[in-house]
Write an enzyme that holds these catalytic residues in place. Structure first.
Site, PDB file in Angstrom:
ATOM      1  N   TYR A   1     -10.085 -22.309  21.627  1.00 52.06           N
ATOM      2  CA  TYR A   1     -10.983 -22.808  20.775  1.00 52.06           C
ATOM      3  C   TYR A   1     -10.558 -23.827  19.619  1.00 52.06           C
ATOM      4  CZ  TYR A   1     -15.242 -23.324  17.996  1.00 52.06           C
ATOM      5  OH  TYR A   1     -16.385 -23.808  17.278  1.00 52.06           O
ATOM      6  N   CYS A   2     -10.450 -25.135  19.602  1.00 53.99           N
ATOM      7  CA  CYS A   2      -9.587 -25.907  18.694  1.00 53.99           C
ATOM      8  C   CYS A   2     -10.562 -26.472  17.707  1.00 53.99           C
ATOM      9  CB  CYS A   2      -8.777 -26.726  19.396  1.00 53.99           C
ATOM     10  SG  CYS A   2      -7.610 -26.362  20.718  1.00 53.99           S
ATOM     11  N   LEU A   3     -10.868 -25.836  16.633  1.00 51.50           N
ATOM     12  CA  LEU A   3     -11.633 -26.298  15.574  1.00 51.50           C
ATOM     13  C   LEU A   3     -10.970 -26.489  14.302  1.00 51.50           C
ATOM     14  CD1 LEU A   3     -14.487 -26.969  14.338  1.00 51.50           C
ATOM     15  CD2 LEU A   3     -14.954 -24.535  14.009  1.00 51.50           C
TER      16      LEU A   3
ATOM     17  N   SER B   1     -12.663 -23.339   6.492  1.00 54.99           N
ATOM     18  CA  SER B   1     -14.208 -23.256   6.172  1.00 54.99           C
ATOM     19  C   SER B   1     -14.848 -24.206   6.225  1.00 54.99           C
ATOM     20  CB  SER B   1     -14.112 -22.364   4.708  1.00 54.99           C
ATOM     21  OG  SER B   1     -13.581 -21.215   4.798  1.00 54.99           O
TER      22      SER B   1
ATOM     23  N   PHE C   1      -3.944 -22.668  13.575  1.00 57.99           N
ATOM     24  CA  PHE C   1      -4.257 -21.300  14.003  1.00 57.99           C
ATOM     25  C   PHE C   1      -4.955 -20.991  15.220  1.00 57.99           C
ATOM     26  CE2 PHE C   1      -5.013 -21.362   9.121  1.00 57.99           C
ATOM     27  CZ  PHE C   1      -3.460 -21.060   8.756  1.00 57.99           C
TER      28      PHE C   1
ATOM     29  N   GLY D   1     -22.090 -15.688  18.485  1.00 63.23           N
ATOM     30  CA  GLY D   1     -21.787 -14.700  19.143  1.00 63.23           C
ATOM     31  C   GLY D   1     -20.248 -14.403  19.008  1.00 63.23           C
TER      32      GLY D   1
ATOM     33  N   HIS E   1      -3.077   9.887   6.907  1.00 66.97           N
ATOM     34  CA  HIS E   1      -1.683  10.245   7.955  1.00 66.97           C
ATOM     35  C   HIS E   1      -0.660  10.485   6.747  1.00 66.97           C
ATOM     36  CE1 HIS E   1      -3.673   9.302  11.532  1.00 66.97           C
ATOM     37  NE2 HIS E   1      -2.786   9.911  12.117  1.00 66.97           N
TER      38      HIS E   1
ATOM     39  N   GLU F   1     -13.653 -16.755  12.394  1.00 67.68           N
ATOM     40  CA  GLU F   1     -14.823 -17.071  12.699  1.00 67.68           C
ATOM     41  C   GLU F   1     -15.895 -17.188  11.398  1.00 67.68           C
ATOM     42  OE1 GLU F   1     -15.302 -17.310  15.652  1.00 67.68           O
ATOM     43  OE2 GLU F   1     -14.464 -15.985  16.854  1.00 67.68           O
TER      44      GLU F   1
ATOM     45  N   ASN G   1     -15.401 -14.016   5.204  1.00 66.12           N
ATOM     46  CA  ASN G   1     -16.569 -13.196   5.003  1.00 66.12           C
ATOM     47  C   ASN G   1     -17.020 -13.794   3.423  1.00 66.12           C
ATOM     48  OD1 ASN G   1     -16.126 -11.626   6.934  1.00 66.12           O
ATOM     49  ND2 ASN G   1     -15.446  -9.727   5.860  1.00 66.12           N
TER      50      ASN G   1
END
Length: 379
Positions: free
Chosen positions: A120-122, A129, A153, A237, A335, A360, A363
């Site tokens: 996906y090349c956006l 953003s 990216f 999605g 840990h 995506e 945030n």
């Protein structure tokens, strides 16, 4: 929300695949920066290459709630590869939704089997953003479009065969953007070096460079000027799936922490007997369950076309990716020094999950989407 027997079986199948084929090799693949094509094609044999595609094109015809169950389970084995499978499915879904019959039948059967991989090349070097500000151009010349620009990216780049590319065919802003399906071997298409990254090392990330790349007019996806709509339609999605990948990685990390505290002793007693650590485990489990509940609610809204689906998907993406990272980070802390060692696999999960708070839509952008809807409703 109660899962059906079919959904529980679906989740179990994905979890078994992750345990057998992903988890045993995840550290090795991360360190070697190896993209296991053969293993991904085994996942496709179980229907994971075309999760949302119709059955006549080789897909599994699943819903969004089904999908998040699959991707959470896969991410318990390797969040990086689960996330790539999500991206591949996002590309296939865009072609299925907006492509004509020729495009759908040319690309989707082979994408379902993962004989063909998708990217996906956006995003661009100067347009992340603010996706509507992209500058890659596609100019019409007769029966062709000529593409020039750089995408940044891009997961799977250099290996993927099919790219959905967003490029400017008109004026500034979202309405001047169109989408194209561009094959890897198109003259004028090249790729940058594999990026050196904090995490997600089991999947390649490169620039995709278009220098006079010519594609036929038939490569246009969804009509000229509709590219931004094509791009945005996939993101709800995609955000749900990356949320699921965060929860899957965190679930694996929490399981490691429980086992470690149950096995290790300090100051004459098992760590699991210390109430402060018990409380921390309880909070981690509660946070994951709260995140999962929101994710399932958002997926159900998208399945049923509710008008709150975009807002709920943004909420889920913000909350699940923040929660997943924090739970994994806490598991590492529990840990002690062992959590910092690569051989335990915890530091890999923390590194893999960190980028989920960025991709995506960051945030911070999720908060913009959520608050914008709130203010619109109040006006």
């Amino acid at each position: 929300m109660r899962l059906t027997d079919e959904q529980r079986a679906l989740r179990e199948t994905a979890a078994e695949f992750a345990a057998e084929h992903l988890a045993p090799h995840a550290i090795e693949w991360d360190q070697a920066k190896h993209f296991p094509v053969d293993v991904l094609r085994k996942a496709a044999q179980l229907g994971m290459g075309g999760v949302y595609l119709p059955e006549d094109l080789g897909g599994s015809a699943l819903g969004r709630l089904d999908g998040v169950l699959v991707f959470e389970a896969l991410a318990t084995g390797c969040p990086s590869l689960a996330a790539y499978i999500s991206i591949h499915n996002m590309v296939a879904t865009m072609i299925d939704k907006f492509g004509d019959d020729a495009q759908r039948h040319r690309y989707l059967p082979r994408m379902s089997t993962m004989d063909t991989f998708g990217s996906y090349c956006l995003t661009e070097p100067d347009a992340g953003s603010d996706a509507a500000a992209l500058s890659t151009r596609a100019r019409r010349e007769g029966d062709e479009y000529v593409l020039d620009g750089v995408k940044q990216f891009i997961s799977g780049a250099g290996i993927s065969d099919v790219h959905v590319v967003l490029a400017r065919t008109g004026g500034p802003g979202a309405r001047g953007i169109s989408a194209f399906i561009v094959d890897r071997d198109t003259p004028g298409v090249s790729f940058g070096p594999n990026e050196i990254k904090m995490g997600w090392n089991a999947q390649p990330t490169r620039q995709v460079i278009f220098d006079g790349a010519r594609v036929p007019a038939s490569a246009l996806l969804g009509g000229e000027g509709n590219g931004f709509r094509v791009a945005m339609s996939a993101l709800d999605g995609g955000r749900l799936n990356i949320s699921a990948c965060s929860l899957g990685g965190a679930e694996a990390a929490l399981g490691m922490a429980v086992r470690h505290l149950s096995e290790r002793s300090a100051f004459g007693e098992k760590l699991s007997e210390k109430q402060a650590l018990q409380f921390r485990l309880a909070d981690m489990r509660t946070d994951l369950e709260a995140a999962r509940t929101l994710l399932w609610r958002a997926a159900d809204a998208l399945d049923h076309g509710e008008d709150t689906a975009t807002q709920l998907s943004a909420m889920a993406k913000r909350f699940c990716t923040d929660t997943g990272f924090e739970v994994a980070n806490q598991a590492l802390q529990l840990h002690g020094g062992y959590g910092y060692l690569a051989e335990y696999g915890l530091e890999k999960i923390v590194r893999d999950l960190r980028v989920h708070q960025i991709l995506e839509g960051t945030n911070e952008i999720m908060r913009v989407i959520i608050s914008r809807r709130m203010l619109q409703e109040a006006s």
